[in-house]
Write an enzyme that holds these catalytic residues in place. Structure first.
Site, PDB file in Angstrom:
ATOM      1  N   ASP A  96       0.695  -1.120  -0.072  1.00 56.37           N
ATOM      2  CA  ASP A  96      -0.063   0.109   0.097  1.00 56.37           C
ATOM      3  C   ASP A  96       1.059   1.270  -0.049  1.00 56.37           C
ATOM      4  O   ASP A  96       2.161   1.075   0.035  1.00 56.37           O
ATOM      5  CB  ASP A  96      -0.917  -0.236   1.081  1.00 56.37           C
ATOM      6  CG  ASP A  96      -0.232   0.050   2.328  1.00 56.37           C
ATOM      7  OD1 ASP A  96       0.904   0.303   2.610  1.00 56.37           O
ATOM      8  OD2 ASP A  96      -0.893  -0.473   3.552  1.00 56.37           O
ATOM      9  N   SER A  97       0.385   2.375  -0.109  1.00 50.85           N
ATOM     10  CA  SER A  97       0.932   3.533  -0.391  1.00 50.85           C
ATOM     11  C   SER A  97       1.667   4.137   1.192  1.00 50.85           C
ATOM     12  O   SER A  97       2.342   5.109   0.983  1.00 50.85           O
ATOM     13  CB  SER A  97       0.245   4.781  -0.872  1.00 50.85           C
ATOM     14  OG  SER A  97      -0.934   5.052  -0.163  1.00 50.85           O
ATOM     15  N   GLY A  98       1.018   3.734   2.166  1.00 43.31           N
ATOM     16  CA  GLY A  98       1.208   4.612   3.344  1.00 43.31           C
ATOM     17  C   GLY A  98       0.397   5.522   3.653  1.00 43.31           C
ATOM     18  O   GLY A  98       0.254   6.010   4.801  1.00 43.31           O
ATOM     19  N   GLY A  99      -0.485   5.813   2.683  1.00 45.11           N
ATOM     20  CA  GLY A  99      -1.559   6.811   2.917  1.00 45.11           C
ATOM     21  C   GLY A  99      -2.503   6.687   3.989  1.00 45.11           C
ATOM     22  O   GLY A  99      -2.568   7.634   4.914  1.00 45.11           O
ATOM     23  N   PHE A 100      -2.873   5.482   4.240  1.00 47.97           N
ATOM     24  CA  PHE A 100      -4.183   5.431   5.223  1.00 47.97           C
ATOM     25  C   PHE A 100      -3.394   5.509   6.566  1.00 47.97           C
ATOM     26  O   PHE A 100      -4.013   5.951   7.319  1.00 47.97           O
ATOM     27  CB  PHE A 100      -4.569   3.869   4.893  1.00 47.97           C
ATOM     28  CG  PHE A 100      -5.622   3.513   6.149  1.00 47.97           C
ATOM     29  CD1 PHE A 100      -7.145   3.809   5.771  1.00 47.97           C
ATOM     30  CD2 PHE A 100      -5.509   2.657   6.996  1.00 47.97           C
ATOM     31  CE1 PHE A 100      -8.069   3.548   6.600  1.00 47.97           C
ATOM     32  CE2 PHE A 100      -6.183   2.500   7.878  1.00 47.97           C
ATOM     33  CZ  PHE A 100      -7.756   2.751   7.873  1.00 47.97           C
ATOM     34  N   ASP A 150      -2.901   8.406  -1.724  1.00 47.56           N
ATOM     35  CA  ASP A 150      -4.276   8.941  -1.822  1.00 47.56           C
ATOM     36  C   ASP A 150      -4.532   9.590  -0.461  1.00 47.56           C
ATOM     37  O   ASP A 150      -3.910   9.214   0.507  1.00 47.56           O
ATOM     38  CB  ASP A 150      -5.329   8.025  -2.271  1.00 47.56           C
ATOM     39  CG  ASP A 150      -5.422   6.736  -1.425  1.00 47.56           C
ATOM     40  OD1 ASP A 150      -4.404   6.375  -0.709  1.00 47.56           O
ATOM     41  OD2 ASP A 150      -6.535   6.368  -1.026  1.00 47.56           O
ATOM     42  N   GLY A 220     -11.486   3.806   1.037  1.00 46.44           N
ATOM     43  CA  GLY A 220     -12.400   4.460   1.703  1.00 46.44           C
ATOM     44  C   GLY A 220     -13.379   3.641   2.415  1.00 46.44           C
ATOM     45  O   GLY A 220     -14.464   4.377   2.872  1.00 46.44           O
ATOM     46  N   ASP A 270      -7.774  -7.852   0.902  1.00 50.47           N
ATOM     47  CA  ASP A 270      -6.812  -8.062   2.177  1.00 50.47           C
ATOM     48  C   ASP A 270      -7.349  -7.638   3.218  1.00 50.47           C
ATOM     49  O   ASP A 270      -8.262  -6.811   3.233  1.00 50.47           O
ATOM     50  CB  ASP A 270      -5.387  -7.127   1.717  1.00 50.47           C
ATOM     51  CG  ASP A 270      -5.900  -5.645   2.363  1.00 50.47           C
ATOM     52  OD1 ASP A 270      -5.296  -5.335   3.334  1.00 50.47           O
ATOM     53  OD2 ASP A 270      -6.603  -5.010   1.386  1.00 50.47           O
ATOM     54  N   CYS A 308     -12.625 -28.690   8.234  1.00 49.44           N
ATOM     55  CA  CYS A 308     -11.224 -27.934   7.863  1.00 49.44           C
ATOM     56  C   CYS A 308     -10.234 -28.981   7.738  1.00 49.44           C
ATOM     57  O   CYS A 308      -9.961 -29.624   8.694  1.00 49.44           O
ATOM     58  CB  CYS A 308     -10.868 -26.822   8.831  1.00 49.44           C
ATOM     59  SG  CYS A 308      -9.412 -25.839   8.450  1.00 49.44           S
ATOM     60  N   CYS A 310      -6.807 -28.055   7.249  1.00 50.06           N
ATOM     61  CA  CYS A 310      -5.392 -27.197   7.576  1.00 50.06           C
ATOM     62  C   CYS A 310      -4.432 -28.073   8.484  1.00 50.06           C
ATOM     63  O   CYS A 310      -5.123 -28.860   9.252  1.00 50.06           O
ATOM     64  CB  CYS A 310      -5.612 -25.973   8.024  1.00 50.06           C
ATOM     65  SG  CYS A 310      -6.225 -25.542   9.813  1.00 50.06           S
ATOM     66  N   CYS A 313      -5.940 -28.032  12.318  1.00 48.13           N
ATOM     67  CA  CYS A 313      -6.982 -29.008  12.387  1.00 48.13           C
ATOM     68  C   CYS A 313      -6.619 -30.603  12.284  1.00 48.13           C
ATOM     69  O   CYS A 313      -7.390 -31.216  12.865  1.00 48.13           O
ATOM     70  CB  CYS A 313      -8.271 -28.539  11.405  1.00 48.13           C
ATOM     71  SG  CYS A 313      -8.957 -26.881  11.887  1.00 48.13           S
ATOM     72  N   HIS A 339      -4.838 -21.489  10.837  1.00 52.37           N
ATOM     73  CA  HIS A 339      -6.247 -21.908  10.564  1.00 52.37           C
ATOM     74  C   HIS A 339      -6.808 -20.927   9.874  1.00 52.37           C
ATOM     75  O   HIS A 339      -7.658 -21.027   8.987  1.00 52.37           O
ATOM     76  CB  HIS A 339      -6.768 -22.343  11.938  1.00 52.37           C
ATOM     77  CG  HIS A 339      -8.399 -22.622  11.708  1.00 52.37           C
ATOM     78  ND1 HIS A 339      -8.637 -23.791  11.088  1.00 52.37           N
ATOM     79  CD2 HIS A 339      -9.248 -21.712  12.105  1.00 52.37           C
ATOM     80  CE1 HIS A 339      -9.830 -23.494  11.064  1.00 52.37           C
ATOM     81  NE2 HIS A 339     -10.260 -22.560  11.649  1.00 52.37           N
TER      82      HIS A 339
END
Length: 381
Positions: A96-100, A150, A220, A270, A308, A310, A313, A339
């Protein structure tokens, strides 16, 4: 003109919804969509080894520009050969850009046309991040997919403020695009903003599509607004993105929102949620939320989820994992983290198969019923 670093291939569209089955081609492999990306903020998915991520079916992960800029620093990562070599992960990486993160420091930052002045959350030192700087950092980090810098205004911000913010985000996107040094090796995505305002989302999309980014994110959302509002915005925003480009809904990581996003044509998701709640002993199962630390699991020798397959489990019981948490043994949170990530990646595998089989809506209905989303007292995420 060189080939773009990121390409999208549409394989099939669902007959009854906007869902799409496809794949994204990156310099570090091709991965199927729709896809969930585990989050490795500081070049590591917390408590999980890269080999385990590959084992559970992850083919692209997300890292955070802001945090890696602070430590260890983009120059060190570049000297190590880039993020892929630094963290021993040879599949896809998105940053990500770091903006958030910068904009979440609302009491520590000041927005100007040139960029954002703020204070380092670790030591309080003064820092400055501009569109050009955000791109330069990501160029050095070396991910396959980068995000434009952004502004992410609060969902309930006023129309006048969001209108100005969207215009600024468009100008910043153009500056970032011009600053991008490696378009043949790294794909830069534009981020559509506009809060809940239809005309502003449309304006943001028009601005960014005109710049011809190789992919687009919807920003957003999933920032505290009701899910009905998120879905309302998705319904009119996703169709604004060209069909030949990947569509990424940022910060979403619950099964119900996967279905909502996919049905509206989203390809990528994500979220830190699966590993964050796992560290508190909360597990996602086919029957809903399970808090393995609860006393009722003290003598429960069954798996976290009997549906599951995995590693967790297959090998360990609820009673044992509860014991690990009660004893402050870190192996417990490793097992629950594994898990939860496997569970979400498996949901996405099943969604892709359902699109292929033309029964996405039926799979959604069956999943939601079993998971308990339809119950009035459901304890979901």
């Amino acid at each position: 003109m060189s080939e773009p670093a990121i390409k999208y291939r549409l394989i099939k569209k669902d007959k009854r919804t906007g869902a799409r089955l496809g794949e994204i081609i990156t310099p570090h492999g091709t991965f199927p969509t729709p896809m969930f990306m585990p989050v490795g903020t500081l070049a590591t998915v917390k408590s999980i080894a890269p080999e385990e991520l590959e084992e559970m079916g992850a083919s692209i992960i997300l890292s955070n520009t802001y945090h890696l800029w602070l430590r260890p620093g983009e120059d060190i990562v570049e000297e190590a050969g880039g993020l892929h070599k630094f963290m021993n992960w040879d599949k896809g990486i998105l940053t990500d850009s770091g903006g958030f993160q910068v904009f979440s420091l609302s009491d520590m930052r000041r927005i100007e046309e040139e960029g954002v002045h703020f204070r380092n959350h670790l030591n309080g030192s003064k820092m400055f991040l501009s569109p050009e700087k955000a791109i330069n950092i990501q160029n050095k980090l070396g991910p396959d997919i980068m995000m434009s810098f952004d502004e992410c205004p609060p969902f309930d911000e006023s129309y006048d403020y969001v209108k100005k913010s969207v215009a600024r985000t468009s100008r910043w996107a153009e500056r970032g695009l011009k600053a991008h040094a490696n378009p043949d090796r790294q794909g830069l995505f534009g981020i559509i903003q506009g809060a809940g305002f239809k005309d502003l989302r449309e304006q943001s999309a028009r601005d960014l599509v005109a710049m011809d980014f190789p992919g687009y994110s919807i920003g957003g959302l999933s920032v505290g607004e009701p899910k009905a509002e998120m879905n309302r915005v998705l319904e009119f925003t996703t169709p604004l993105i060209p069909e030949n480009k990947p569509r990424y809904l940022m910060g979403v990581g619950t099964p119900d929102s996967f279905f909502d996003g996919v049905i509206n044509g989203v390809d990528m998701f994500d979220c830190v949620l699966p590993t964050r709640i796992a560290r508190n002993g909360t597990c996602m199962t086919h029957k809903g939320r399970l808090v393995v630390k609860n006393a009722k699991y003290e003598r429960d020798f069954g798996p976290i989820d009997d549906q599951c397959n995995c590693y967790t489990c297959r090998n360990y019981s609820r009673a044992y994992i509860r014991h690990l948490f009660k004893s402050d043994e870190t192996f417990g949170l490793r097992l629950t983290s594994y898990h939860n990530l496997y569970f979400l990646l498996e949901v996405m595998r099943n969604i892709r198969q359902a699109i292929l089989d033309d029964n996405l809506l039926e799979y959604r209905e069956a999943f939601m019923e079993e998971y308990g989303y339809n119950k009035p007292d459901a304890k979901n995420f």
